[in-house]
Design an enzyme around this catalytic site. Structure first.
Site, PDB file in Angstrom:
ATOM      1  N   HIS A  35      19.418  31.178  43.274  1.00 45.84           N
ATOM      2  CA  HIS A  35      18.720  32.463  43.399  1.00 45.84           C
ATOM      3  C   HIS A  35      17.529  32.572  42.455  1.00 45.84           C
ATOM      4  CE1 HIS A  35      21.426  33.154  40.002  1.00 45.84           C
ATOM      5  NE2 HIS A  35      20.641  34.150  39.640  1.00 45.84           N
ATOM      6  N   ARG A 159      42.248  43.158  42.404  1.00 48.06           N
ATOM      7  CA  ARG A 159      41.018  42.708  43.052  1.00 48.06           C
ATOM      8  C   ARG A 159      41.132  42.671  44.570  1.00 48.06           C
ATOM      9  NH1 ARG A 159      38.341  37.724  39.626  1.00 48.06           N
ATOM     10  NH2 ARG A 159      37.973  38.864  37.682  1.00 48.06           N
ATOM     11  N   GLU A 226      37.016  33.560  44.428  1.00 45.69           N
ATOM     12  CA  GLU A 226      37.954  33.162  43.389  1.00 45.69           C
ATOM     13  C   GLU A 226      39.411  33.268  43.842  1.00 45.69           C
ATOM     14  OE1 GLU A 226      37.082  35.168  39.756  1.00 45.69           O
ATOM     15  OE2 GLU A 226      35.112  34.217  39.553  1.00 45.69           O
TER      16      GLU A 226
END
Length: 344
Positions: A35, A159, A226
């Protein structure tokens, strides 16, 4: 920098022929997600470039237009370096980060290169092994993946039990809603966003119903990169899945040799800390030299750039003045010893 490709390749001394028959017969595929930092990307590409390999570059659609243009020009100088066919607006910890890797994996499978393994990398990473060394290690792996596994209290269930959505292609928002349970009674394992993936595993990710349904479910979770690879790979918690190259042992006890990262609170960093990760400095080099991992992450050009200069010179020296690797270390890894079937 790339207005004349022949001059660029010559001045930057890219290796335009395979350095050995063993390397020529064992191509590796790479995803590189970038990026910013054109120079860092180009130095990484140069360090790992071999004409038999395949390189998919995913350029964040949120990145500056001039950066995207330069990366496209660099890729255009090589027949085996290409920009991902679909670019994502990558949001930190969002699903778009995982989708970027999936896009490149699809592209690799659709191209004609019969690569054996795929490695995914960040643009700030750098190799600790030469291409020849990685080929020898991957031959020892013999079809197994190398994916980190974290299970138990450190899974961070919040999460994925809570819903997260990307907003305006720039930020991730916790909505306050709850996510449904994972599909197919899949038990979630956490791990790194980066790994070493066999071709058979990549094909499984793109085509298998378990993998496709888990990917769909992961769209509204936090940092799914993840948990996605790790959950599919670690059949210790998901014995009902038949995943190529997977590992059935305890995830917490499995060594992980894809990428070396220094984490805050555990190791000493001689460069600087950034979001709990060490940006390597010159005094970190002795430690890096002795690591068994294939790559390390990460480097910044404004943090002791001599560290990257030295590591780059060391890799180039090893490429042309090779020394034996410790075959016994890799062949005794528990996930390697588990495998009985030969893939290559």
């Amino acid at each position: 920098m790339t207005s004349n490709c022949a001059e660029f390749i010559s001045k930057r001394t890219y290796s335009m022929r395979a350095l050995s028959s063993e390397e020529a017969e064992f191509p590796i595929a790479y995803n590189i997600l970038v990026h910013k930092d054109t120079e860092l990307f180009e130095r990484l590409l140069r360090a790992i470039y071999q004409p038999q390999n395949s390189y998919c570059i995913h350029v964040d659609a949120n990145s500056a237009e001039d950066f995207q243009t330069v990366i496209q020009k660099i890729a255009g100088c090589f027949p085996n370096v290409f920009i991902a066919s679909k670019l994502e607006h990558v949001v930190y910890a969002g699903f778009s980060r995982l989708q970027a890797d999936i896009n490149c994996m699809k592209d690799h499978l659709e191209r004609g290169v019969k690569w054996k393994y795929l490695l995914n990398l960040a643009g700030q990473a750098f190799p600790l092994k030469t291409n020849a060394e990685m080929v020898k290690i991957l031959k020892i792996y013999n079809g197994v993946n190398d994916i980190e596994g974290i299970y138990g209290a450190r899974v961070h269930r919040s999460r994925f039990e809570n819903e997260y959505l990307e907003v305006n292609k720039k930020t991730l928002k916790k909505t306050g809603a709850k996510n449904p349970q994972p599909p197919h009674d899949i038990d979630i394992v956490r791990g790194s966003a980066y790994g070493v993936f066999s071709r058979e595993f990549v094909h499984y990710i793109i085509t298998d119903a378990y993998a496709i349904d888990l990917l769909k479910w992961s769209e509204k979770t936090y940092s799914p990169d993840e948990h996605y690879w790790a959950t599919l790979h670690h059949t210790y918690t998901n014995p009902h899945m038949d995943v190529p190259g997977s590992y059935s042992g305890n995830p917490n006890k499995k060594p992980w040799l894809a990428v070396y990262v220094k984490w805050g609170g555990v190791d000493k960093c001689y460069g600087m800390w950034k979001r709990g990760v060490c940006i390597f400095g010159a005094a970190d080099l002795p430690d890096l030299r002795d690591r068994h991992e294939m790559f390390c992450n990460k480097f910044f050009l404004d943090v002791q750039p001599v560290a990257l200069d030295c590591l780059e010179a060391w890799i180039q020296h090893k490429t042309f003045c090779p020394s034996p690797i410790d075959h016994n270390f890799y062949s005794e890894l528990p996930f390697v010893k588990q495998l009985s079937k030969s893939w290559f």
